[in-house]
Design a protein around this motif. Structure first.
Motif, PDB file in Angstrom:
ATOM      1  N   GLY A   1       2.773   8.110 -11.209  1.00 12.47           N
ATOM      2  CA  GLY A   1       2.729   7.748  -9.797  1.00 12.47           C
ATOM      3  C   GLY A   1       3.707   8.540  -8.938  1.00 12.47           C
ATOM      4  O   GLY A   1       3.596   8.554  -7.710  1.00 12.47           O
ATOM      5  N   TYR A   2       4.640   9.227  -9.580  1.00 12.75           N
ATOM      6  CA  TYR A   2       5.658  10.011  -8.878  1.00 12.75           C
ATOM      7  C   TYR A   2       5.415  11.519  -9.024  1.00 12.75           C
ATOM      8  O   TYR A   2       6.294  12.319  -8.732  1.00 12.75           O
ATOM      9  CB  TYR A   2       7.047   9.657  -9.408  1.00 12.75           C
ATOM     10  CG  TYR A   2       7.406   8.207  -9.233  1.00 12.75           C
ATOM     11  CD1 TYR A   2       8.156   7.764  -8.148  1.00 12.75           C
ATOM     12  CD2 TYR A   2       6.988   7.242 -10.161  1.00 12.75           C
ATOM     13  CE1 TYR A   2       8.481   6.425  -7.988  1.00 12.75           C
ATOM     14  CE2 TYR A   2       7.305   5.898 -10.007  1.00 12.75           C
ATOM     15  CZ  TYR A   2       8.046   5.498  -8.916  1.00 12.75           C
ATOM     16  OH  TYR A   2       8.367   4.167  -8.764  1.00 12.75           O
TER      17      TYR A   2
ATOM     18  N   ASN B   1       0.801  -1.217   0.000  1.00 10.10           N
ATOM     19  CA  ASN B   1       0.000   0.000   0.000  1.00 10.10           C
ATOM     20  C   ASN B   1       0.837   1.271   0.000  1.00 10.10           C
ATOM     21  O   ASN B   1       0.287   2.376   0.070  1.00 10.10           O
ATOM     22  CB  ASN B   1      -0.929   0.008   1.223  1.00 10.10           C
ATOM     23  CG  ASN B   1      -0.160  -0.127   2.539  1.00 10.10           C
ATOM     24  OD1 ASN B   1       0.947  -0.648   2.567  1.00 10.10           O
ATOM     25  ND2 ASN B   1      -0.764   0.343   3.621  1.00 10.10           N
ATOM     26  N   ARG B   2       2.136   1.155  -0.079  1.00  7.45           N
ATOM     27  CA  ARG B   2       3.007   2.338  -0.043  1.00  7.45           C
ATOM     28  C   ARG B   2       2.988   3.046  -1.387  1.00  7.45           C
ATOM     29  O   ARG B   2       3.161   2.423  -2.432  1.00  7.45           O
ATOM     30  CB  ARG B   2       4.443   1.930   0.312  1.00  7.45           C
ATOM     31  CG  ARG B   2       5.430   3.088   0.451  1.00  7.45           C
ATOM     32  CD  ARG B   2       5.129   3.955   1.643  1.00  7.45           C
ATOM     33  NE  ARG B   2       5.358   3.249   2.886  1.00  7.45           N
ATOM     34  CZ  ARG B   2       6.529   3.205   3.500  1.00  7.45           C
ATOM     35  NH1 ARG B   2       7.579   3.821   2.979  1.00  7.45           N
ATOM     36  NH2 ARG B   2       6.671   2.543   4.639  1.00  7.45           N
ATOM     37  N   ASN B   3       2.811   4.360  -1.344  1.00  8.13           N
ATOM     38  CA  ASN B   3       2.822   5.165  -2.566  1.00  8.13           C
ATOM     39  C   ASN B   3       4.216   5.138  -3.194  1.00  8.13           C
ATOM     40  O   ASN B   3       5.221   5.286  -2.496  1.00  8.13           O
ATOM     41  CB  ASN B   3       2.405   6.607  -2.232  1.00  8.13           C
ATOM     42  CG  ASN B   3       2.066   7.415  -3.458  1.00  8.13           C
ATOM     43  OD1 ASN B   3       2.847   7.451  -4.413  1.00  8.13           O
ATOM     44  ND2 ASN B   3       0.926   8.065  -3.447  1.00  8.13           N
ATOM     45  N   ASP B   4       4.246   4.987  -4.513  1.00  9.21           N
ATOM     46  CA  ASP B   4       5.540   4.886  -5.206  1.00  9.21           C
ATOM     47  C   ASP B   4       6.453   6.063  -4.914  1.00  9.21           C
ATOM     48  O   ASP B   4       7.668   5.899  -4.745  1.00  9.21           O
ATOM     49  CB  ASP B   4       5.316   4.791  -6.724  1.00  9.21           C
ATOM     50  CG  ASP B   4       4.754   3.454  -7.150  1.00  9.21           C
ATOM     51  OD1 ASP B   4       4.711   2.532  -6.313  1.00  9.21           O
ATOM     52  OD2 ASP B   4       4.348   3.329  -8.319  1.00  9.21           O
TER      53      ASP B   4
ATOM     54  N   THR C   1       7.015   7.808  -2.423  1.00 10.83           N
ATOM     55  CA  THR C   1       7.729   7.813  -1.143  1.00 10.83           C
ATOM     56  C   THR C   1       9.089   7.129  -1.237  1.00 10.83           C
ATOM     57  O   THR C   1       9.937   7.323  -0.358  1.00 10.83           O
ATOM     58  CB  THR C   1       6.898   7.131  -0.040  1.00 10.83           C
ATOM     59  OG1 THR C   1       6.712   5.749  -0.370  1.00 10.83           O
ATOM     60  CG2 THR C   1       5.543   7.804   0.119  1.00 10.83           C
TER      61      THR C   1
END
Length: 198
Positions: free
Chosen positions: A117-118, A81-84, A86
């Motif tokens: 996503g970034y 579930n970690r956002n890319d 980060t």
């Protein structure tokens, strides 16, 4: 595996092979690209979380940074579930100094490419602090920006570790042990690239 990982053997081996690739003039630091991939986990543990691409099932993510030819420079592991975005800065920081017989060690690419996503301006500013120019696709814009011509190497490279059955599904409860396996996978990819140059 555990003892060798704690001794830094796999990371050191990866760095040695990157140095050999540099000596063979096979590294291109004019640009780099980042990407990530999800994998299902079977036993729980650290660096796991509900995966938004797998109906909320618990999983992990591999995050990878590659140089211009798609050679893996560093890899990190997080929950599914970690956002890319980060992991953008941790990936840049994880690139080791790549030494040669002469000259300064390579450490930072001149440009970095990433998908939507970034897309966060705060992270663009952080990337610039490393004297790296970010080329990150904007959300809400049409495809065809031209960035994909440089990003595809990361998209292709992120699939390579999954050639190894051990890395398609995460079986290890301990995140450091799985990190060791994914680092070993990247090391094997570097070795195969180096062999093709002989």
């Amino acid at each position: 595996m555990q003892d060798w990982n704690e001794a830094g053997v796999w990371q050191h081996l990866h760095e040695l092979l990157l140095a050999e690739l540099r000596a063979a003039d096979m590294l291109n630091f004019s640009r780099a690209a980042v990407d990530s991939s999800h994998l299902r986990e079977m036993r729980g543990g650290a660096a796991t979380g509900p995966s938004p691409v797998d109906r909320g099932k618990t999983g992990s993510k591999h995050h990878l940074i590659v140089e211009a030819h798609g050679i893996p420079l560093a890899v990190t592991l997080t929950g599914g579930n970690r956002n890319d975005v980060t992991q953008l800065i941790p990936l840049i920081q994880a690139v080791p100094p790549i030494r040669d017989k002469r000259g300064r060690p390579l450490r930072r690419p001149r440009r970095i490419y990433a998908d939507r996503g970034y897309d966060h301006d705060v992270y663009r500013d952080r990337v610039r602090r490393f004297q790296i120019t970010p080329h990150i696709a904007r959300r809400g814009t049409e495809h065809g920006s031209g960035l994909g011509i440089h990003r595809w190497v990361a998209e292709g490279a992120i699939a390579l570790p999954h050639w190894f059955r051990r890395l398609r599904i995460r079986w290890e409860r301990r995140d450091d042990i799985h990190q060791a396996f994914i680092t070993l996978g990247c090391t094997t990819i570097c070795w195969r690239r180096l062999k093709t140059s002989f």
